[in-house]
Design a protein around this motif. Sequence first.
Motif, short mmCIF file in Angstrom:
data_model
loop_
_atom_site.label_atom_id
_atom_site.label_comp_id
_atom_site.label_asym_id
_atom_site.label_seq_id
_atom_site.Cartn_x
_atom_site.Cartn_y
_atom_site.Cartn_z
N LEU A 28 0.71 -1.11 -0.01
CA LEU A 28 -0.15 -0.19 0.00
C LEU A 28 1.02 1.34 -0.10
O LEU A 28 0.37 2.38 -0.61
CB LEU A 28 -0.95 -0.04 1.12
CG LEU A 28 -1.97 -1.11 1.28
CD1 LEU A 28 -2.63 -1.21 2.51
CD2 LEU A 28 -3.00 -0.50 0.22
N THR A 31 2.52 3.35 -3.26
CA THR A 31 1.60 4.12 -4.27
C THR A 31 1.84 5.53 -3.93
O THR A 31 2.22 5.89 -2.53
CB THR A 31 0.15 3.84 -4.04
OG1 THR A 31 -0.30 3.87 -2.45
CG2 THR A 31 -0.19 2.44 -4.28
N THR A 132 -0.57 3.50 6.49
CA THR A 132 -0.43 3.71 5.15
C THR A 132 -0.44 5.07 4.63
O THR A 132 -0.93 5.40 3.69
CB THR A 132 -1.34 2.83 4.45
OG1 THR A 132 -2.58 2.86 4.97
CG2 THR A 132 -0.88 1.31 4.72
N ILE A 421 -7.67 1.30 -1.99
CA ILE A 421 -6.56 1.74 -2.63
C ILE A 421 -6.21 1.04 -4.01
O ILE A 421 -5.81 1.68 -5.11
CB ILE A 421 -5.32 1.61 -1.81
CG1 ILE A 421 -5.68 2.42 -0.27
CG2 ILE A 421 -4.20 2.28 -2.57
CD1 ILE A 421 -5.96 3.98 -0.46
N PRO A 423 -3.71 -1.22 -5.33
CA PRO A 423 -2.53 -0.61 -5.66
C PRO A 423 -1.97 -1.43 -6.57
O PRO A 423 -0.92 -0.90 -7.24
CB PRO A 423 -1.75 -0.49 -4.25
CG PRO A 423 -2.35 -2.04 -3.40
CD PRO A 423 -3.90 -1.71 -3.90
N TYR A 426 -1.35 -0.10 -10.34
CA TYR A 426 -0.10 0.89 -10.27
C TYR A 426 1.20 0.15 -10.20
O TYR A 426 2.23 0.52 -10.78
CB TYR A 426 -0.45 1.94 -9.13
CG TYR A 426 0.80 2.60 -9.10
CD1 TYR A 426 1.02 3.77 -9.78
CD2 TYR A 426 1.83 2.63 -7.98
CE1 TYR A 426 2.06 4.68 -9.73
CE2 TYR A 426 3.01 3.49 -7.87
CZ TYR A 426 2.91 4.61 -8.77
OH TYR A 426 4.33 5.24 -8.54
N LEU A 427 1.37 -0.85 -9.34
CA LEU A 427 2.69 -1.34 -9.01
C LEU A 427 3.06 -2.24 -10.04
O LEU A 427 4.25 -2.55 -10.42
CB LEU A 427 2.37 -2.25 -7.68
CG LEU A 427 2.16 -1.49 -6.41
CD1 LEU A 427 2.17 -2.62 -5.22
CD2 LEU A 427 3.30 -0.36 -6.22
N ARG A 433 1.23 6.89 -12.61
CA ARG A 433 0.89 7.71 -11.52
C ARG A 433 -0.06 8.71 -11.46
O ARG A 433 -1.04 8.93 -10.74
CB ARG A 433 2.41 8.27 -11.15
CG ARG A 433 2.17 9.21 -9.98
CD ARG A 433 3.46 10.18 -9.70
NE ARG A 433 3.61 11.16 -8.63
CZ ARG A 433 3.95 11.06 -7.51
NH1 ARG A 433 4.38 9.88 -7.22
NH2 ARG A 433 3.69 12.08 -6.78
N PHE A 436 -3.44 6.71 -11.34
CA PHE A 436 -3.76 6.60 -10.13
C PHE A 436 -4.30 7.70 -9.27
O PHE A 436 -5.24 7.72 -8.64
CB PHE A 436 -2.30 6.21 -9.42
CG PHE A 436 -2.65 5.69 -8.12
CD1 PHE A 436 -3.02 4.33 -7.67
CD2 PHE A 436 -2.22 6.57 -6.85
CE1 PHE A 436 -3.21 4.05 -6.31
CE2 PHE A 436 -2.29 6.21 -5.48
CZ PHE A 436 -2.92 4.92 -5.32
N HIS A 440 -8.22 8.56 -7.46
CA HIS A 440 -8.41 8.91 -6.06
C HIS A 440 -8.60 10.23 -5.60
O HIS A 440 -9.23 10.57 -4.73
CB HIS A 440 -7.35 8.29 -5.16
CG HIS A 440 -7.09 6.91 -5.20
ND1 HIS A 440 -7.86 6.24 -4.30
CD2 HIS A 440 -6.30 6.00 -5.80
CE1 HIS A 440 -7.51 4.90 -4.67
NE2 HIS A 440 -6.62 4.68 -5.32
#
Length: 562
Positions: A28, A31, A132, A421, A423, A426-427, A433, A436, A440
């Motif tokens: 987490l 990010t 986080t 989240i 994640p 994205y990971l 980025r 992402f 949010h």
Amino acid sequence: MNRDTLENTAAFLLYATIILLVCVEIILNLTPPISRDALIHHLAVPKLWLKHGRIYEIPWAEYSYYPMYINLIYFVCLYFNNDIAPKFIHFAFGLATGWLIYLYLKQKLLRNWGLLGMVIFMTTPIVVWLSTSAYIDLGMTFFTTGSVLAFIKWRDSEYSRFKWFLISSLCMGIAIGSKYNALITWFIVNLMLMLSYVRDTKRQKGAVKYGLMFFGITVLVASPWYLKNYLQTGNPFYPLFNNLFKMLHHQAVQEVLHGQAIEKTGKISFFKIRQVMYGESFWETLLIPVRMFFQGKDNSYQYFQGSLNPILIIFLPFVFLNKRYGKDKIIFVCFTVIFLFMAYFLTAKQVRYILPVLPFLAIIAVMGIKDFLDKMKEKTFFSSLRCGEKIKSIAKIFIFAVVVILLIFNLTYLKRRMETIKPIPYLLGKETREAFLKRHLLHYDAVKFINDTLPDDAVVFTMFIGRRGYYLNRKYKNEPSFGINTIRQMVITSANEETFDQFIRSMNVTHILVRNDLFYKFLQDNFSKSEIKNLINVINKRWTKLYDKHGYAVWDIHTKVR
């Protein structure tokens, strides 16, 4: 299954829980930052300092006057263009606090009890959430916990090992140099230190001496932030107690009247506000410190902006079943009760503002469980009954089941946090980025427009975006009322275009970023149709709308040539 096997199995499960928790929180934390206060304060202010080349006064941001030892670490991270590291630093403080709980309980009760205390604390939903996020609450909690436990070490040495007294003082100094909430802890620990010393030694002068030393060392450690505030505002605790210090110094308010938005509601009792807003009775409001452990909910001011777990308090009565470590228990219980009482009247009713008591509640919970189980081993009333041993076994199984169920509740919160989240895309590089952040942060598209198109010398005033300014790469301003005070003045001055222009010029900004639905709702709820129509006509006549998408608008407020 023999006792050793049971203990090893329990240790394995507890270690596995900690490892699972750490792994998920690492995922987490990889990010970009999206938490509210990180974007308002904990990352935003260090970013402003970095752009300015030094720590400087930001009069429109009252939170920039808060003590910021931990935020200085984030400043270093941003210097190296890394805004993910602060989340790991905050997570590390939470892990270190769990480690302090483990060390204490391991020494007092044995390894598995230490692991259980660590698990109870670290899996508590608000701790998971903060672990986080790039906040500072876990850092402050680490230092307040360290201060209390170091004080106990000093007391256990019969006040002979001065290094523990010094460590306690230094930790408390860093805590109050990181967050104002630690001032409550400072007051309580200083008082408990003196009372404990005089009770154990009967030397009143010694108690006063050590009390003054503790006070002096902590003040010395935290003093840079409080001196800065005094030099800038005449109030070392700014913006706290500001009316008092203004009366003492007869000083003018700084650039912005920071308390204006709160003054009107301040005349109404907190009980009345809760009744009007949420339909709560007097007793429901009074019992908020207890309700926090059962009714907390993320992103809900009604339910205290965070979740706890009943495991932290339901075993508290059991600590009185055994006199073992009685002095420690008295300190932990008294500290918790006094802190909750003071926090109830002095701070906002949010779960993370009572965080300093959670490590000690975790310790008390473990002691309560241990004391209950030990009591079941003794000869009691149940032993004289034919089914006495069966009743004891059922009671033990019940306690075990309650602990497991409540810890599973914590782990389900961790699962929900992952689902919130999301994640993994994205990971894995399937989401950029930018994508992402757009997912949010609803205002991010408007922020990107500002960063990409507005001139370098633009100054943006934000309205109803929660004061989140971290991702803005242009100068910006906001106010504690999220723009409400400014809108009121705009409505008042819109009766005359020249007066309106003068007010807009006095803001010293070039553009406004506003969330449309909240802007128009505020107008409709507070002004007549003619006042709203007049304001909208003046805005359309005098300003230029540059952007209007996804519920957000960017206005160029340079006066149009007539």
